[in-house]
Design an enzyme around this catalytic site. Structure first.
Site, PDB file in Angstrom:
ATOM      1  N   ARG A 252      -1.209   3.969  12.456  1.00  0.00           N
ATOM      2  CA  ARG A 252      -0.033   3.682  13.267  1.00  0.00           C
ATOM      3  C   ARG A 252      -0.433   3.627  14.743  1.00  0.00           C
ATOM      4  O   ARG A 252      -1.154   4.508  15.212  1.00  0.00           O
ATOM      5  CB  ARG A 252       1.044   4.760  13.078  1.00  0.00           C
TER       6      ARG A 252
ATOM      7  N   LYS B 119       3.947  -8.255  10.802  1.00  0.00           N
ATOM      8  CA  LYS B 119       3.301  -8.317   9.492  1.00  0.00           C
ATOM      9  C   LYS B 119       3.729  -9.576   8.744  1.00  0.00           C
ATOM     10  O   LYS B 119       4.911  -9.803   8.475  1.00  0.00           O
ATOM     11  CB  LYS B 119       3.623  -7.076   8.668  1.00  0.00           C
TER      12      LYS B 119
ATOM     13  N   ARG C  93       0.833  -1.198   0.000  1.00  0.00           N
ATOM     14  CA  ARG C  93       0.000   0.000   0.000  1.00  0.00           C
ATOM     15  C   ARG C  93       0.873   1.255   0.000  1.00  0.00           C
ATOM     16  O   ARG C  93       2.008   1.242   0.446  1.00  0.00           O
ATOM     17  CB  ARG C  93      -0.923   0.018   1.228  1.00  0.00           C
TER      18      ARG C  93
END
Length: 328
Positions: A323, A188, A124
């Protein structure tokens, strides 16, 4: 796989056993100096290769080359019926970019594109997606819809489909982060990238891209600017072709049904996997930062944030970066 010297060497080393330079040279019909140069090229693609005097060369990475016959063999009947084309490439700029090109040329819904490696893989907001050869999943699927309004929240439903596929292979502790991240624990593991091309009469072509870390060499992982994980950290990665089949088993039927059912059937499950529920976060929109607590996801898949002044605000996935304030 194209029958080049590099790919013949890959096939030879795919058993992850030692092969002497002399044996490789004889098999490929090249000099031992050429073998050394081809091994260096494989390392430049992200493969980890041991070279020991007296023993030869051995691939250390959990290498499994993509095989359309093996993938199709493991597909369930519903996914097999929805699959119109299975395209496997040694190297692409990006599976999403390739499939968007094919969509513009009229490729059918149910076309699937895979690559052994990508030279310009994208996450992204234009971020590079690290794409070593032969160990991870770089997968894109094309579907066509009659009405763009029917695909709201699709990335969340696809995230649920990926979690289901991994759970079916025995992979535990998978979570989701709004809008497009897959997590292993708090790190992630993968990401989704959905691109839409509008067509006449409100129709659209949708390309769903998935990058999933099955095994990421540590030297490449050091270049990633956030905590990352791969499936080798969770008891060993599942076989790569079997993993692709499991993903297609979930995602092809999901894309086929989505225009009729929408996000609603997937939303409770998505919420159950959402690792950031209730956490303090900051949302970036260009130069604007909004602080608050993550309250929920709306029926349309929007993030609901309770701001510092107590108001609830909704944010769309296409224009924000999320975030955590309480997590690095």
């Amino acid at each position: 796989m194209v029958d080049t010297i590099r790919n013949r060497l890959l096939r030879l080393l795919a058993d992850r056993r030692f092969h002497s330079g002399a044996a490789i040279a004889a098999e490929l019909g090249v000099s031992r100096t050429s073998v050394w140069k081809w091994v260096r090229e494989l390392e430049n693609l992200g493969l980890e290769i041991a070279a020991l005097p007296g023993k030869g060369y051995r691939v250390l990475s959990p290498l499994e080359l993509l095989d359309s016959a093996v993938i199709r063999q493991h597909l369930g009947p519903e996914a097999a019926a929805s699959l119109t084309a299975l395209l496997i490439h040694d190297q692409l700029d990006s599976t999403n970019t390739q499939l968007m090109r094919l969509a513009a040329e009229g490729a059918a819904a149910g076309t699937v594109c895979l690559a052994e490696t990508q030279t310009a893989g994208r996450g992204r907001i234009g971020r590079e997606w690290v794409s070593p050869f032969g160990s991870n999943i770089y997968l894109s699927l094309l579907w066509r819809y009659e009405d763009t309004s029917r695909i709201a929240g699709l990335s969340l439903a696809v995230g649920v489909g990926v979690v289901r596929a991994l759970a079916g292979l025995g992979v535990a502790d998978i979570g989701l982060k709004w809008p497009n991240d897959l997590l292993l624990g708090e790190r992630k593991l993968g990401g989704l990238l959905i691109e839409v091309a509008g067509e006449a009469h409100g129709r659209c072509a949708v390309v769903v891209g998935l990058g999933l870390n099955r095994y990421l060499p540590p030297r490449l992982g050091r270049a990633i600017d956030q905590p990352w994980a791969d499936l080798s950290m969770n008891g060993g990665p599942p076989p790569r072709n079997r993993l692709v089949a499991a993903l297609l088993d979930e995602l092809l039927p999901l894309l086929d049904r989505y225009a009729a059912v929408g996000l609603a059937p997937y939303l409770p499950e998505w919420r159950g996997h959402h690792r950031w529920q209730g956490r303090e976060a900051v949302i970036h929109q260009g130069e604007t930062r909004t602080l608050g607590r993550i309250e929920d996801i709306s029926a349309a898949g929007l993030l609901i944030l309770r701001c510092a002044d107590g108001r609830l605000r909704e944010f769309a996935s296409g224009d924000v970066r999320l975030r955590a304030l309480d997590h690095g």
